[in-house]
Enzyme design. Structure first.
Site, PDB file in Angstrom:
ATOM      1  CB  SER A 110      54.347  -7.603  87.821  1.00 20.09           C
ATOM      2  OG  SER A 110      53.842  -8.386  86.762  1.00 20.09           O
ATOM      3  CE1 TYR A 123      50.577  -8.957  91.354  1.00 27.03           C
ATOM      4  CE2 TYR A 123      50.800  -8.902  88.965  1.00 27.03           C
ATOM      5  CZ  TYR A 123      51.352  -9.108  90.214  1.00 27.03           C
ATOM      6  OH  TYR A 123      52.679  -9.441  90.329  1.00 27.03           O
TER       7      TYR A 123
END
Length: 246
Positions: A110, A123
């Site tokens: 990501s 994350y």
């Protein structure tokens, strides 16, 4: 082969694949349990044959909040799943790929691992580590003719993005800010469609772009342009030069 923790969700996906004429086998496994991962990979190779492609996509959003306020166990669980799961599968799959000198690994990452995502730090840190892991793994696998990519599929209207947007009105201020940001991203040019994201993934798996092994690649990248410009950064292997000129 499809691997996940939820048998019901696995069957939903498998049903759609079969409906299109595809063949699929499903396996329920916790990616953080290394012996279980090793067993399922061994079983798959016995039943389906050698694995030529590994896509590590297991991931969770993790806790939202300032780093010093989030629960340590929740933080570590995010690292174990998002990073540890990919490492466990690579550990189980790559030895046979290397012996055959054939295989490609795609770790789904990501932009959170490249840019700051405050209050989504577990994350973000896990994806940054997965990008670096991909870079190092690609270098280690180069002599075995294996390719490794860290692929950002774009901001998609499904999965973790939907989970973030579903944070209700009684969420914490940090959660509310993340939900609002996710909604804005999906309405902006940063968003991607599942179809275009899958098509880019298929291109990476085609073998035509193996020269980009070890790179962080996104759904928005022009892969042919990146390949053409690899030589300009080959000496230093500084991918920032490629990204800034793309």
């Amino acid at each position: 082969m499809l691997v996940a923790r939820s048998a019901a969700e696995l069957e939903d996906v498998a049903r759609s694949i079969r409906a299109e004429g595809g063949k699929v086998a499903t396996y329920v496994v916790d990616v953080t349990t290394k012996p279980a991962v090793a067993r399922v990979v061994e079983e798959v190779e016995e039943q389906l044959g050698p694995l030529d492609v590994l896509i590590n996509n297991a991931g969770v959003r993790g806790p939202i909040g300032n780093a010093w306020e989030c629960d340590w166990d929740d933080w570590w669980s995010t690292i174990e799943i998002n990073l540890g799961g990919a490492v466990a599968f690579c550990h189980a799959v790559i030895p046979n790929m290397a012996r055959r000198r054939k295989g490609r690994v795609v770790n789904i990452v990501s932009e959170a691992g490249v840019f700051r995502w405050p209050t989504v730090f577990a994350y973000s840190v896990s994806k940054a580590a997965l990008i670096k892991f991909s870079e190092n793994l690609a270098s280690e696998c180069r002599d075995d003719s294996l390719s490794v990519f860290a692929y950002h599929p774009g901001f998609l209207p499904l999965g973790l993005a939907n989970e973030a947007m579903d944070l209700h009105a009684s969420a914490t201020p940090a959660e509310a800010r993340v939900a609002a940001w996710c909604r804005a991203q999906l309405e902006s040019s940063s968003a991607a469609s599942p179809g275009s994201s899958a098509a880019q993934l298929v291109r990476l798996l085609s073998g035509a772009y193996d020269v980009l092994t070890g790179r962080y690649v996104t759904v928005h990248d022009d892969l042919d342009l990146l390949v053409a410009r690899v030589g300009t950064a080959a000496a230093s292997r500084d991918y920032r030069m490629l990204r800034s000129s793309a």
